[in-house]
Structure formats: structure tokens, C-alpha cells
Scaffold this active site. Structure first.
Site, short mmCIF file in Angstrom:
data_model
loop_
_atom_site.label_atom_id
_atom_site.label_comp_id
_atom_site.label_asym_id
_atom_site.label_seq_id
_atom_site.Cartn_x
_atom_site.Cartn_y
_atom_site.Cartn_z
N ASP A 50 72.64 94.14 11.76
CA ASP A 50 72.20 93.39 10.58
C ASP A 50 73.41 92.96 9.76
O ASP A 50 74.21 93.78 9.34
CB ASP A 50 71.29 94.28 9.73
CG ASP A 50 70.74 93.53 8.53
OD1 ASP A 50 69.72 92.85 8.69
OD2 ASP A 50 71.35 93.61 7.44
N TYR A 55 78.12 88.83 3.25
CA TYR A 55 78.90 90.06 3.48
C TYR A 55 80.36 89.75 3.84
O TYR A 55 81.20 90.62 3.79
CB TYR A 55 78.30 90.91 4.62
CG TYR A 55 76.89 91.40 4.40
CD1 TYR A 55 76.25 91.28 3.16
CD2 TYR A 55 76.18 91.99 5.44
CE1 TYR A 55 74.95 91.73 2.98
CE2 TYR A 55 74.87 92.45 5.26
CZ TYR A 55 74.26 92.31 4.04
OH TYR A 55 72.98 92.76 3.87
N LYS A 84 71.70 86.12 7.34
CA LYS A 84 70.90 85.73 6.18
C LYS A 84 71.51 84.54 5.45
O LYS A 84 72.73 84.43 5.32
CB LYS A 84 70.78 86.91 5.21
CG LYS A 84 70.25 88.18 5.84
CD LYS A 84 70.16 89.34 4.86
CE LYS A 84 69.96 90.66 5.58
NZ LYS A 84 71.21 91.27 6.02
N HIS A 117 67.86 85.31 2.08
CA HIS A 117 68.37 86.53 1.44
C HIS A 117 67.68 86.82 0.10
O HIS A 117 67.55 87.95 -0.32
CB HIS A 117 69.89 86.39 1.21
CG HIS A 117 70.63 87.68 1.30
ND1 HIS A 117 71.91 87.77 1.77
CD2 HIS A 117 70.28 88.95 0.99
CE1 HIS A 117 72.31 89.04 1.74
NE2 HIS A 117 71.33 89.77 1.25
#
Length: 297
Positions: A50, A55, A84, A117
Site C-alpha cells: 500500500d 508518501y 492513491k 485519498h
């Protein structure tokens, strides 16, 4: 290694591994750590990874996955990869470009699951699935009302396959889980082990979930760690659970979640820990009209 995995069927016919490896990390941790941890996770048996555009480690994760493909540990189709769409790309014309940027960083042809997201843009997500860039599409951080808005949209082509939300024994999301199950939407749990102490996102005085005495007692009873009890709890509720760690011993331990079972009594005891406590409240977004955490669930 793969046979021990529990897979959960999604409403579009694809399957998602019940345990996933989370790749979000504190900013102060060097990105090289992500390469190392992702490789260890794949070697340990994780097949569901994931990640997300925001990120800022998709390049590293892609590198790790490709190196494990190159050495014959896995094939691309063995890996279930989630990315996402971040909030700055919600304009319909930008959605696909955000996914294409992720794919370019990863050097993949497609992702297995693409999530919004934060609550908004669905139409453009459907185009990503039609274009073959995402096998499945879902949402993250949506409450019941926001899910219903999507499900009731005229001309909805693909129902979201999942809703990824914060979910742990202090916030067990019982009502949202029941609602999602009734609509054939899989609940995916992030933060299942409580906060990983993300400075800036989480109040540093929050209770440390894994220090909970009840979790500790069940851990003793089953001769497992509190983390494994917390992960197993989710699997037995039909929740797909993400486990995030950069430590080799923890990554290898988390995959052992399939090696034991909690009793009905244990599950009731763990249900009793719920206190609707949220670690990640996204305060910076609390004035947004689509802020999802103002509703009960």
C-alpha cells in the site's frame, strides 16, 4: 509462501490479499529505508503493498518490487499494488496525470488498486480503470454519507471496491464496517497498530495502542505480540489490514498473523476497547466542505 494468504474478493471480481504492507514513513527517515523494508516484506511473504503519491516513496517501492521480480522471488502479477490520488489532483483533467506520474516513478504498466485519498472526484477515476491503468478503483477516508453520494450518483459505472480508513481497537468503525459490508465494499484498515508517532499528524500525547493492558493480556494468552493480536482482530472481522514497519523483525513477525486464531470471547473483549478515538484527524482540512470526520461514521 502465497498459499497462506487470505484473499478477499472485491465487487469487481479481483482479489485483494487480506494483509498489506504499509509504506508511509516519517519524513526524517531516509527513503533508502523504504527500499530495504519493502524488499524484506516481499521476502517475508507480503504480496499486498500500500502506497500513495503523497508518501513520496513510489520510486523506492517500485525499485524494491522490480528487484524482487528480477531475482525471481515474485512476478508482477503476484503483487497487489495500491496507489492513491492526492487532493491537489482532484480536477477531472488531472486525475489520470497523477496516476501516470505514479506509474512512471514505479515503472509499472498498471496499479492493482487506485484510491481517492480524500473525498471527491469519481468520474475521472472510472476513466483510469477504462484505460487499463488501474485494475480496481476505490476510496479512502470516506464516511457513510460520502459513500452514499457516490453510490447514488446517476450513471455510476464502477462501484468503489473498498474504503480505506483509520481502524483499530480504539476506533473499530463497527457502523461503517456494517454499512460497507451491506454494499459489498471492502473496508481496508490503516493505523491498525495505532499511531506510529507521526509528528505533525498525530498528537504526541495520544495513548500508545500497543501498550494497552487488554491487548497485552491476550498477547500473553496466545503467546503472540500485541501487534499480532491487533492485526488478527481485523482479519477475523473481514477487514483487510495494513501493517507498517521499517524493522525487519517486525515485518517478519506481522506475516505470522495467519498462524493462529482469536476466540469469539477474545473478539468480544477487543470490541469492548472501542472508544471512537482517532489518531489522524487531518486538522488542516477540517474546514473543507468534504471533511469526512465530522459525521458519526
Amino acid at each position: 509462501m502465497n498459499s497462506k494468504h487470505q484473499y478477499v474478493e472485491l465487487n469487481d471480481g479481483h482479489f485483494i490479499p487480506g494483509l498489506g504492507f504499509g509504506t508511509v514513513k516519517p519524513q526524517e527517515v531516509p527513503n533508502s529505508k523504504t527500499i530495504e523494508a519493502t524488499k524484506i516484506a516481499i521476502e517475508a511473504g507480503f504480496r499486498h503493498i500500500d502506497c500513495a503519491y503523497v508518501y513520496q516513496v513510489e520510486e523506492e517501492v517500485g525499485l524494491a518490487v522490480r528487484s524482487k521480480i528480477a531475482d525471481g522471488t515474485v512476478k508482477r502479477e503476484d503483487i497487489f499494488y495500491t496507489s492513491k490520488l492526492w487532493s491537489t489532483f482532484h480536477h477531472p483533467n488531472l486525475v489520470q496525470s497523477c496516476l501516470e506520474r505514479s506509474l512512471k516513478k514505479l515503472r509499472f504498466d498498471y496499479v492493482d488498486l487506485y484510491l481517492i485519498h480524500f473525498p471527491t472526484a469519481m468520474k475521472a477515476m472510472e476513466k483510469c480503470k477504462d484505460a487499463g491503468l488501474a485494475k480496481s478503483i476505490g476510496v479512502s477516508n470516506f464516511n457513510r454519507r460520502q459513500l452514499e453520494m457516490i453510490l447514488n450518483k446517476p450513471g455510476l459505472k464502477y462501484k468503489p471496491v473498498c474504503n480505506q480508513v483509520e481502524c483499530h481497537v480504539y476506533l473499530n468503525q463497527r457502523k461503517l464496517l456494517d454499512f460497507c459490508k451491506s454494499k459489498d465494499i471492502v473496508l481496508v484498515a490503516y493505523g491498525a497498530l495505532g499511531t506510529q508517532r507521526y509528528k505533525g499528524w498525530v498528537d504526541q500525547n495520544s495513548p500508545v495502542l500497543l501498550d494497552d493492558a487488554v491487548l497485552g493480556a491476550l498477547a500473553k494468552k496466545h503467546k503472540r505480540s500485541p501487534a499480532l493480536i491487533a492485526l488478527r482482530y481485523q482479519l477475523q472481522r473481514g477487514v483487510v489490514v495494513l501493517a507498517q514497519s521499517l524493522k525487519e523483525n517486525e515485518i517478519k513477525e506481522n506475516i505470522q498473523v495467519f498462524d493462529f486464531e482469536l476466540t469469539e470471547e477474545d473478539m468480544k473483549v477487543l470490541d469492548g476497547l472501542n472508544r471512537n478515538f482517532r489518531y489522524v484527524i487531518m486538522e488542516s482540512m477540517s474546514n473543507h466542505p468534504n471533511y469526512p470526520f465530522a459525521d458519526e461514521y
